[in-house]
Design a protein around this motif. Structure first.
Motif, mmCIF file in Angstrom:
data_model
loop_
_atom_site.group_PDB
_atom_site.id
_atom_site.type_symbol
_atom_site.label_atom_id
_atom_site.label_comp_id
_atom_site.label_asym_id
_atom_site.label_seq_id
_atom_site.Cartn_x
_atom_site.Cartn_y
_atom_site.Cartn_z
ATOM 1 N N ILE A 65 0.923 -1.255 -0.033
ATOM 2 C CA ILE A 65 -0.027 -0.028 -0.179
ATOM 3 C C ILE A 65 0.823 1.158 -0.029
ATOM 4 N N ILE A 104 -3.103 -0.067 -4.348
ATOM 5 C CA ILE A 104 -2.856 -1.408 -3.533
ATOM 6 C C ILE A 104 -2.415 -2.208 -4.731
ATOM 7 N N SER A 122 -2.394 -4.487 -9.710
ATOM 8 C CA SER A 122 -3.095 -3.315 -8.677
ATOM 9 C C SER A 122 -4.184 -2.596 -9.250
ATOM 10 N N LEU A 157 -9.218 1.473 2.849
ATOM 11 C CA LEU A 157 -7.847 1.503 2.439
ATOM 12 C C LEU A 157 -7.109 1.384 3.797
ATOM 13 N N ARG A 166 -4.720 -0.962 5.890
ATOM 14 C CA ARG A 166 -3.367 -0.489 6.339
ATOM 15 C C ARG A 166 -3.208 -0.911 7.862
#
Lengths: 556, 505
Positions: free
Chosen positions: A221, A226, B216, B230, B234
């Motif tokens: 990330i 991503i 990706s 996201l 993370r």
């Protein structure tokens, strides 16, 4: 009108007194009949139910209403306690349906005895756990949105099912079973587990699952991007930090991991996109999964699932007994007869009280009782809070639990299989409605006596407790006369001494006090003539007001 | 890392339960005065001092281990206090950031932990500097070993490695996370991965992605839910690393906590030492001997609590080797209670590894110190007083272990002397035979005189002599109990009327 007066309606079709009498004399007779009907391995379909030896009564069991006496005997609390945590099996109706056949009672006793074998019990428990997971996983399929997830949980549910059946078949094939019920079930199960349909299901399921299990990948990330790549076994940075500072560690440490905010099964669209990319890196297993789901449906067997529910009747009861059992509190398999009204029990106790006190050190008092020959009625008298109501409940509970085919609270018991049970317990009410209450009571008792048969059981607790002594004496005598005429089994709790010696069918039981300290009640009941003055004299002595002491004191 | 200043090979246990008689003992021996002098307002030091005093050591070697450390501390108080200050400062480091128990994310846990870690690394560095500068001045085993540990475990290489790791956790090149699919095809077991070898080639440093296929996607600018997702992903990836960093903070803090606890008794003892020697009172390192042979030999033994309050406290000499019963009789106000407290406190201080308030003190190790003092406060409940005394005695009996010391102060006097003596005699005989060392202050002659006649070999007898007016402390002398007490005198003096007349009323 309160419900206490109403009867537990019997499925009238199912009881012929003469036929039952013939069988009840030797409990083995029922067993013999079943043994003769034992089927060879190639016809497993004969097994229907682990609860019933004959097919008919199954119908209607699940609609059984709450019997009217349930609350009075505190059986609602007991059944609630037994079934707690097993709501998904809907066991309560099974405990609300007393049996009317001695053979079926014996059929259940046999199954209970098989489950006394810890290994068998554990086998069943582990089977149940797996099917519970199956249901949970199947429910997930309906709740999720992304196809790849639904497919995977569907696969998991089938895995659970296959695992449950395979393990139980393996376990039971080694088990030493004796009950007709479990033996017939084993025949059925083994035949099912080796059927081509089931073995194919297992084979396909295992292959698809094995290719998917533990697929690993890497995520990178940076900013809003991503990237998914294959896993490459790089160093674990957290572990490195851990290692660096471990030298300062002095003892146990707190866990600072943040719990995942979303539910364990849920997925958001970013995760779904990641999953799609993982599927591009590993295309084969995902294609196989999709095909599997399209081709597998209706994988469960209804007889197996019914067994899963019904066997819980036994497991739940066993676990309940294990919770309550103490050296002084034992349970036994009662001898149940639908012919003889000579009943007796040793060290019987109130199961609801034992349940309530199971966390405490307080002792639950056990009582013996016995009716011989023509004796039919216990009239219970004695000081308040002396265990009279407890005794009445105990008597009712023992008969009810016996009629469920269960073990009963006591060391040894010979009990009568009743057709209906009635309870009439006094309720607290205002003084203002006193007259109305007496009227209401009489009305209810009348209704009970109208529908009761010689094979019924009536438990009356402090009836007419709020009227004058004269009324209570008169009405009590009248009611008892009717009861003894009916020749049915009855417990009658009263404060009126005279009722205890009304006729030869009546046995007097009185609650006791500790001879050393009359203010202490022992809660023990004994078979002996009622004497209301004994307790009062003992109390007086303790306070030095008895005749001799008081006279000597005054004289000085 | 360990400090091992309180025990040669184990940590100082702050979790141990204090003895059941803690409150009674504290009040009877007036320990609060002593503890306050040691703590000087620091609640933590007070707790440490209390634990050390009430949970004494039972092995003479273990006591000597502390005595040697204490001797070094008395020689170099500034260095010891400086180490203590570093520990205190390090323990305050977490207060510089906001570790919210609510609303936390792994990202913020990690960031906050890194800031605190940097402060703590600073404290570790200072510890290392102190060790480098002063290690050679200390001779005791405890400090020598502690300084060696600091020098080896907190060396420059190690500290450089730590700083490199903290730098990497800032993620200038993005976050690399490994994961695997769970039973529902959802990602799980997220683990933060170090993108490349720290000493790897420039190419691997530039691209954290491994070779092989990679796909990706990017979150669209206006997709707020996507950004939250996201962030969540993370955070999951950082979860273990953040946990490790936060736990590392705790690890270092736990080390400083331990250091503070292990130093606490010495800092507190230095405080007391300064106050007592400041008033010119003597102190000594006591000589503990193994349990088994009754020993008690002291000179100039005084009650430090009294000395902290008034000037010119007089010490007592005592020679009671081989004695397990010490009977003290004599005049009221004659210093008997003070003597009793002095003995009790000295025993506690010796077994905690501290110095003792005496010119010299040698005694055997006791398994516990207990007190049965007459209670002044419940004079109004005359009827229940004897009852209360006996009940209290039975509580003590439940707690006593063989090898304990029990201090009686005017016990069992709440009834007539004959009855009181008889009970006391039975209790004394039973306890003495059970291996208890007994100090008994009494003015019951029936008791004291009787004991003097029958067990002179195992008992010592002290007497508080009549003193001149104006004198506040007294020296006890060895001697046979005298038939009369001096209460009569005191009464007559204070009330200015004949005691006989008053008693006759």
């Amino acid at each position: 009108m309160s419900e206490s007066g109403r009867a537990a309606a019997p499925p009238a079709s199912h009881r012929g007194a003469s036929e039952a009498n013939g069988r009840a004399a030797t409990p083995r007779a029922g067993a013999t009949r079943l043994a003769a009907a034992k089927t060879p391995r190639d016809a497993p379909s004969v097994f229907r139910s682990i609860l019933f030896d004959q097919p008919e009564p199954t119908a209607g069991v699940d609609d059984a209403a709450t019997p009217a006496f349930f609350a009075d005997l505190q059986l609602d609390r007991v059944v609630g306690s037994i079934t707690k945590g097993r709501e998904e099996y809907d066991l309560v109706p099974l405990y609300r349906a007393p049996l009317h056949s001695v053979a079926t009672i014996n059929y259940r006793h046999e199954v209970f005895r098989d489950l006394e074998n810890k290994t068998v019990l554990d086998d069943i428990r582990s089977f149940a756990t797996k099917l519970r997971w199956m249901r949970r996983h199947r429910a997930l399929v309906g709740k999720l949105h992304f196809a790849r997830q639904q497919q995977r949980w569907y696969l998991r549910a089938v895995e659970d099912y296959c695992d449950a059946v395979k393990c139980l078949a393996g376990d039971l094939s080694k088990a030493r079973l004796r009950s007709h019920g479990m033996l017939a079930f084993r025949v059925y199960l083994l035949s099912y587990a080796t059927s081509p349909a089931f073995t194919t299901l297992v084979e396909q399921t295992t292959k698809v699952a094995n290719d998917l299990v533990g697929l690993q990948y890497n995520l990178h990330i940076k900013g809003n991007r991503i990237t998914v790549t294959s896993y490459n076994d790089q160093a674990d940075q957290g572990a490195e930090v851990d290692e660096t500072f471990a030298r300062f560690k002095q003892g146990a440490v707190k866990d600072y991991r943040v719990a995942s905010p979303a539910g364990p099964a849920d997925m958001n669209h970013v995760e779904a996109q990641v999953l799609d990319l993982v599927a591009r890196i590993h295309p084969e297993p995902f294609r196989a999964l999709q095909e599997y789901c399209a081709n597998t449906s209706a994988y469960t067997d209804p007889t197996i699932l019914t067994f899963d529910r019904e066997i819980q009747f036994y497991v739940a009861y066993r676990e309940y007994l294990e919770r309550l059992e103490r050296p002084a509190l034992r349970f036994c398999y009662p001898r149940v007869s639908d012919g003889s009204k000579a009943i007796r029990a040793r060290d019987a106790f109130d199961i609801a009280l034992a349940d309530k006190l199971s966390g405490d050190d307080e002792t639950v008092v056990c009582n013996d009782f016995q009716l011989d020959d023509r004796e039919r009625v216990f009239v219970v008298s004695g000081p308040n809070n002396g265990g009279k109501t407890t005794f009445a409940r105990t008597f009712g509970q023992l008969h009810y639990l016996a009629a469920l085919g269960c073990q009963v609270p006591g060391n040894e018991a010979q009990l009568f299989l009743f057709d209906q049970m009635f309870a009439h317990f006094e309720r607290e009410e205002d003084l203002a409605t006193l007259r109305g209450k007496l009227e209401d009571e009489l009305y209810r008792i009348h209704e009970i006596l109208e529908v009761a048969t010689p094979n019924s059981i009536i438990i009356m607790n402090e009836s007419f407790g709020s009227t004058t002594l004269q009324d209570a004496r008169l009405l009590g005598a009248k009611v008892l006369e009717r009861i003894t005429q009916l020749d049915l089994l009855c417990v009658y709790v009263t404060f009126v001494d005279e009722l205890a010696s009304l006729n030869e069918k009546i046995v007097s039981m009185t609650s006791m006090v500790d001879p050393g300290d009359p203010t202490m009640r022992t809660f023990k009941l004994e078979r002996r003539p009622a004497d209301g003055r004994a307790y009062a004299a003992a109390l007086a002595q303790k306070y030095r007001l008895d005749y001799d002491t008081l006279k000597a004191g005054v004289a000085r | 890392m360990k400090a091992y200043l309180m025990h040669r090979d184990e940590d100082f246990d702050l979790g141990r339960e204090l003895p059941a008689n803690t409150d009674v003992l504290t009040s009877d021996l007036e320990l609060n005065t002593l503890l306050e002098a040691m703590a000087l307002g620091d609640g933590f030091l007070r707790e440490i001092a209390q634990r050390a005093l009430l949970l004494g050591l039972s092995d003479p070697a273990a006591i000597r281990y502390r005595q040697q450390i204490l001797a070094d501390c008395i020689e170099h108080p500034d260095t010891v206090r400086e180490i203590y200050a570093v520990a205190i400062e390090a323990l305050a480091a977490p207060k510089t950031v906001w570790f919210s128990p609510l609303l936390r994310s792994s990202g913020s846990v990690l960031a906050n932990s890194l800031r605190v870690l940097e402060l703590l690394v600073g404290a570790l560095k200072r510890l290392h500097e102190i060790a480098e500068a002063h290690a050679t001045q200390f001779t005791c085993e405890g400090f020598t070993r502690l300084f060696a540990t600091i020098k080896s475990d907190l060396g420059e290489d190690y500290l450089a490695e730590v700083q490199a790791q903290l730098r990497e956790l800032r993620f200038r090149r993005g976050v690399l996370i490994s994961a695997e699919l769970d039973d529902g095809n959802k990602g799980t077991k997220y683990v933060l991965r170090r993108p490349s070898d720290r000493r790897g080639s420039w190419r691997s440093r530039l691209s954290p992605l491994a070779k092989g296929p990679h796909y990706s996607f990017a979150i669209a600018d206006r997709d707020e839910a996507g950004f939250r997702a996201l962030e969540e992903l993370r955070d999951r990836g950082l979860n273990l690393a953040a946990n490790a960093a936060r736990q590392s903070v705790d690890h270092i803090l736990s080390f400083f906590s331990l250091l503070r606890a292990e130093l606490g008794l010495y800092v507190a003892t230095l405080n007391l030492y300064a106050q007592l020697t400041g008033t010119g009172q003597p102190t000594c390192m006591p000589d503990p001997s193994a349990a088994g042979f009754a020993k008690l030999q002291a000179s100039g033994l005084y009650d430090p609590c009294l000395a902290l309050k008034i000037q010119g406290v007089v010490g007592n000499d005592l020679n009671a080797n081989d004695k397990t019963l010490i009977i003290v009789t004599g005049a009221n106000q004659g210093g008997k209670s003070t003597f009793l407290r002095g003995v009790g406190v000295a025993q506690l201080m010796m077994q905690s590894g501290m110095f003792v308030a005496a010119q010299s003190f040698a005694a055997d190790i006791r398994t516990g110190v207990f007190t049965h003092f007459k209670r002044e406060e419940d004079v109004t409940l005359e009827a229940g007083k004897f009852d209360e005394e006996l009940r209290r005695m039975s509580q003590i009996a439940d707690q006593l272990t063989p090898g304990s010391t029990l201090l009686f102060n005017e016990s069992f006097a709440a009834t007539n002397e004959q009855e009181g003596s008889e009970i006391a005699r039975q209790i004394i005989r039973a306890l003495q035979e059970a291996g208890i060392k007994i100090f008994f202050v009494t003015h019951m002659y029936d008791l004291a005189g009787g004991l003097y006649a029958e067990r002179a070999e195992t008992a010592a007898f002290l007497r508080a002599p009549r003193q001149d007016e104006g004198q506040r402390t007294f020296r006890l002398v060895e001697g046979e109990p005298l038939t009369t007490s001096y209460g009569e005198d005191l009464y007559e003096r204070i009330f200015a009327e004949p005691a006989h007349a008053a008693l006759a009323d």
